[in-house]
Design a protein around this motif. Structure first.
Motif, PDB file in Angstrom:
ATOM      1  N   ARG A 162      23.437  65.487  36.090  1.00 51.41           N
ATOM      2  CA  ARG A 162      23.052  66.886  36.205  1.00 51.41           C
ATOM      3  C   ARG A 162      24.110  67.721  36.908  1.00 51.41           C
ATOM      4  O   ARG A 162      24.200  68.914  36.706  1.00 51.41           O
ATOM      5  CB  ARG A 162      21.725  67.021  36.978  1.00 51.41           C
ATOM      6  CG  ARG A 162      20.540  66.356  36.303  1.00 51.41           C
ATOM      7  CD  ARG A 162      20.167  67.092  35.023  1.00 51.41           C
ATOM      8  NE  ARG A 162      18.982  66.512  34.409  1.00 51.41           N
ATOM      9  CZ  ARG A 162      18.998  65.540  33.506  1.00 51.41           C
ATOM     10  NH1 ARG A 162      20.182  65.047  33.113  1.00 51.41           N
ATOM     11  NH2 ARG A 162      17.907  65.055  32.985  1.00 51.41           N
ATOM     12  N   ARG A 163      24.902  67.083  37.787  1.00 48.95           N
ATOM     13  CA  ARG A 163      25.832  67.859  38.594  1.00 48.95           C
ATOM     14  C   ARG A 163      27.228  67.877  37.986  1.00 48.95           C
ATOM     15  O   ARG A 163      27.638  66.923  37.345  1.00 48.95           O
ATOM     16  CB  ARG A 163      25.962  67.227  39.991  1.00 48.95           C
ATOM     17  CG  ARG A 163      24.777  67.490  40.874  1.00 48.95           C
ATOM     18  CD  ARG A 163      24.738  66.453  41.968  1.00 48.95           C
ATOM     19  NE  ARG A 163      23.663  66.792  42.905  1.00 48.95           N
ATOM     20  CZ  ARG A 163      23.894  67.226  44.125  1.00 48.95           C
ATOM     21  NH1 ARG A 163      25.122  67.322  44.581  1.00 48.95           N
ATOM     22  NH2 ARG A 163      22.884  67.525  44.904  1.00 48.95           N
ATOM     23  N   PRO A 168      19.880  72.963  39.539  1.00 50.88           N
ATOM     24  CA  PRO A 168      18.512  72.935  39.001  1.00 50.88           C
ATOM     25  C   PRO A 168      18.407  73.575  37.621  1.00 50.88           C
ATOM     26  O   PRO A 168      17.531  73.212  36.841  1.00 50.88           O
ATOM     27  CB  PRO A 168      17.699  73.717  40.033  1.00 50.88           C
ATOM     28  CG  PRO A 168      18.700  74.552  40.764  1.00 50.88           C
ATOM     29  CD  PRO A 168      19.982  73.799  40.738  1.00 50.88           C
ATOM     30  N   ASP A 174      18.901  71.029  34.966  1.00 47.82           N
ATOM     31  CA  ASP A 174      17.724  70.168  34.981  1.00 47.82           C
ATOM     32  C   ASP A 174      16.566  70.811  34.221  1.00 47.82           C
ATOM     33  O   ASP A 174      15.926  70.188  33.379  1.00 47.82           O
ATOM     34  CB  ASP A 174      17.322  69.929  36.441  1.00 47.82           C
ATOM     35  CG  ASP A 174      16.677  68.580  36.606  1.00 47.82           C
ATOM     36  OD1 ASP A 174      16.879  67.732  35.715  1.00 47.82           O
ATOM     37  OD2 ASP A 174      15.967  68.387  37.609  1.00 47.82           O
ATOM     38  N   ARG A 175      16.327  72.097  34.508  1.00 47.62           N
ATOM     39  CA  ARG A 175      15.239  72.820  33.837  1.00 47.62           C
ATOM     40  C   ARG A 175      15.480  72.892  32.336  1.00 47.62           C
ATOM     41  O   ARG A 175      14.581  72.690  31.539  1.00 47.62           O
ATOM     42  CB  ARG A 175      15.136  74.245  34.407  1.00 47.62           C
ATOM     43  CG  ARG A 175      14.280  74.367  35.659  1.00 47.62           C
ATOM     44  CD  ARG A 175      13.838  75.825  35.854  1.00 47.62           C
ATOM     45  NE  ARG A 175      14.962  76.751  35.827  1.00 47.62           N
ATOM     46  CZ  ARG A 175      15.715  77.038  36.877  1.00 47.62           C
ATOM     47  NH1 ARG A 175      15.455  76.487  38.044  1.00 47.62           N
ATOM     48  NH2 ARG A 175      16.718  77.893  36.791  1.00 47.62           N
TER      49      ARG A 175
END
Lengths: 239, 351
Positions: free
Chosen positions: A73-74, A123, A126-127
């Protein structure tokens, strides 16, 4: 601190351009290049890079699938020429991306944003990913990575901290909890019929009554799986 | 149901015509048999109405067995049988109706000799046969209108496909990726960057020009394809290898624009790009009697095949487009083996 970067794009010239623009960033070291999605996933799992330049439209796996399947994710910087579907998702979730062709200034701005997100987490990505249903899964077999199309998976069984994907008469294990997997699947196609089982509705033959007044599902292969009361309600809701 | 029954005004007019006919018959009868006088009106008016209504029922017969040259015996005999049966029925009703004259102390409403009854029956048969004929004519006209509407729709569809094919030609993904490659090449190899810019410009100029024309020579399509492939070769590097085989005679054949181009695009997208080491795209044009066969063949990855689900539809559209453009038959065939995917397009040889 040096940042280790992966450049994933199926076009050599596109990768060369990222390398060229990266020369301005002394603290970033390109450690690997991938020319398709599967290779990118392998590099991410083996090398755990800090930064990934990820083309959205790659052979074998798309950029979004690479993230879905690796859990990364990062430190992701998406690049794309034109992909209406992906662009809509980016804009909807305010995810930054580089539109090809891009210049050094735009590239630097994306880098700055990425560095900031590296510290804070991302985030938005992620969403965005959780809003998209999974269509394939990544399976590790020995040292090899394999892509399993979920459409062809018959059913999924929980085995402790693992899930087993039943595909073409064989079980493929993956370290994941069944409830976490359930939330990533398309609920119109995959139904958690039991604490331990998720069934692919495309493989469903019949829902049967058992002698003990409960229910069971019979699959095309002839396999029978138990159905809990909650599972039966879910089934009725979808069918 | 008869279409007339859905239009009250037309139905009323139709029945009025029959009432007037009945009136005329009654007037004629009064001349013929003065002894019956006004009684003729009571006989002829309701019977004319009944005949008019009965004639409409032939619509069902005509529609259920449309006239076809191959089955004219059975269709004609069916109409004749229906007309005779209806005539018999109406004559029987007429006889019964006439018998109500006894209620008024007469032998019948009107006095008809057996020969006159026979003539009555004959006239009825004739009316119903005529009705079948009119219905057949109306149905044929309807069928023709429907066929014309279908054809107009097919032509509209073909035009739509063409516009879609054109729009696909100006694929933004291809354009922006190519510009990105040029941007990268400028730093690495300026001459190559310039050559790629020219190829890109030529490709767009040609596809805009060709798309507007009804027919182009294969030569022109090949030129377009070659600019396209030159660009893709720079983008994909040595992954893309090519062989083009078309003799001078084939290059002169006329065909609709953008037949080969989308096939080559597919060969790269679903074939070459999916393969780690790329492969060879084979393009050929061959004459077979009075037909031209175009062939595009590419290697495929065994697992990537499933991703090509949109391909069948694209080929179907191509075939529909060709069908709409030629009076002669055209064909689009696929040969899908373990490691190669081949599309063959067969067109009439037009020079």
């Amino acid at each position: 601190m040096t940042l280790r970067a992966l450049i994933a794009d199926d076009e050599p010239l596109a990768r060369a351009l990222v390398r060229e623009f990266l020369a301005n960033h002394a603290d970033v070291l390109p450690v690997a290049e991938a020319e398709n999605g599967l290779e990118a996933a392998r590099c991410i799992q083996d090398l755990a890079p800090d930064l990934v330049f990820l083309d959205v439209q790659m052979p074998k796996l798309t950029g979004l699938e690479v993230l879905q399947l690796t859990g990364l994710r990062r430190g992701v910087i998406f690049t794309t020429a034109y992909d209406q579907h992906a662009l809509a998702a980016f804009d909807l979730h305010a995810v930054d991306y580089l539109l090809k062709p891009f210049n050094q200034e735009r590239f630097d701005a994306a880098m700055q944003r990425a560095r900031q997100l590296l510290r804070e987490g991302a985030p938005a990505v992620d969403r965005m990913l959780s809003a998209q249903a999974l269509t394939r899964v990544l399976i590790r077999e020995g040292s090899e990575l394999r892509v399993l199309p979920l459409d062809e998976v018959e059913y999924i069984e929980a085995q402790g901290d693992y899930v087993a994907f039943r595909h073409a008469g064989r079980d493929h294990l993956k370290a994941q909890r069944i409830s976490e997997l359930e939330s990533q699947l398309d609920p119109r196609q995959f139904v958690r019929v039991h604490r331990s089982f998720i069934v692919n509705l495309r493989q469903l033959q019949a829902v049967e009554r058992t002698e003990s007044n409960g229910h069971a599902v019979r699959l095309r292969s002839g396999k029978r799986l138990p159905v809990s009361r909650r599972g039966h309600e879910l089934l009725l809701g979808v069918l | 149901m008869h279409p007339l029954l859905k239009k009250p005004r037309a139905l009323a007019t139709y029945l009025l015509v029959w009432l007037l006919t009945g009136g005329a018959l009654a007037a004629a009868w009064a001349q013929l048999a003065p002894t019956d006088g006004i009684w003729g009106l009571g006989f002829w008016l309701p019977l004319a109405l009944l005949t008019g209504l009965a004639a409409l029922s032939l619509y069902t017969v005509c529609r259920s067995t449309p006239l076809r040259p191959a089955r004219w015996m059975s269709t004609l005999s069916r109409r004749a049988a229906a007309a005779l049966l209806l005539a018999l029925l109406v004559t029987a009703v007429a006889a019964l109706w006439n018998a109500t004259g006894t209620l008024w102390g007469r032998a019948g409403l009107v006095t008809l000799t057996p020969v006159a009854w026979l003539a009555f029956f004959g006239a009825q048969t004739l009316v119903f046969a005529l009705s079948a004929l009119i219905h057949d004519a109306l149905l044929a006209q309807q069928a023709m209108q429907a066929a014309m509407a279908t054809e107009a729709q097919a032509r509209l569809l073909a035009r739509e496909m063409e516009i879609k094919a054109l729009r696909r030609q100006l694929d933004p993904h291809f354009l922006f990726n190519s510009l990105n490659s040029i941007s990268s090449l400028i730093q690495i190899d300026q001459a190559a960057a310039r050559a790629m810019t020219i190829d890109l410009a030529q490709f767009f100029r040609l596809s805009l020009g060709l798309g507007e024309r009804q027919r182009i020579r294969l030569e022109e399509e090949l030129e377009l394809v070659q600019h396209y492939l030159a660009i893709e070769q720079r983008r994909l590097g040595d992954k893309l290898r090519l062989s083009i085989d078309a003799d001078a005679a084939c290059r002169h054949v006329w065909l609709p624009p953008l037949v080969l181009q989308p096939l080559v695009e597919n060969a790269i997208k679903h074939g070459i790009r999916q393969l780690d080491f790329g492969g060879l795209i084979e393009l050929s044009a061959v004459r077979a009697g009075d037909r031209l066969t175009l062939r595009v063949s590419n290697p495929v990855h065994a697992l990537a095949r499933r991703d090509a689900s949109g391909l069948g539809q694209g080929l179907r559209h191509l075939h529909q487009r060709l069908q709409a453009q030629y009076d002669e038959p055209t064909a689009v065939d696929v040969e899908d083996t373990a490691d190669r995917y081949t599309v063959r397009v067969s067109l009439p040889w037009h020079t």
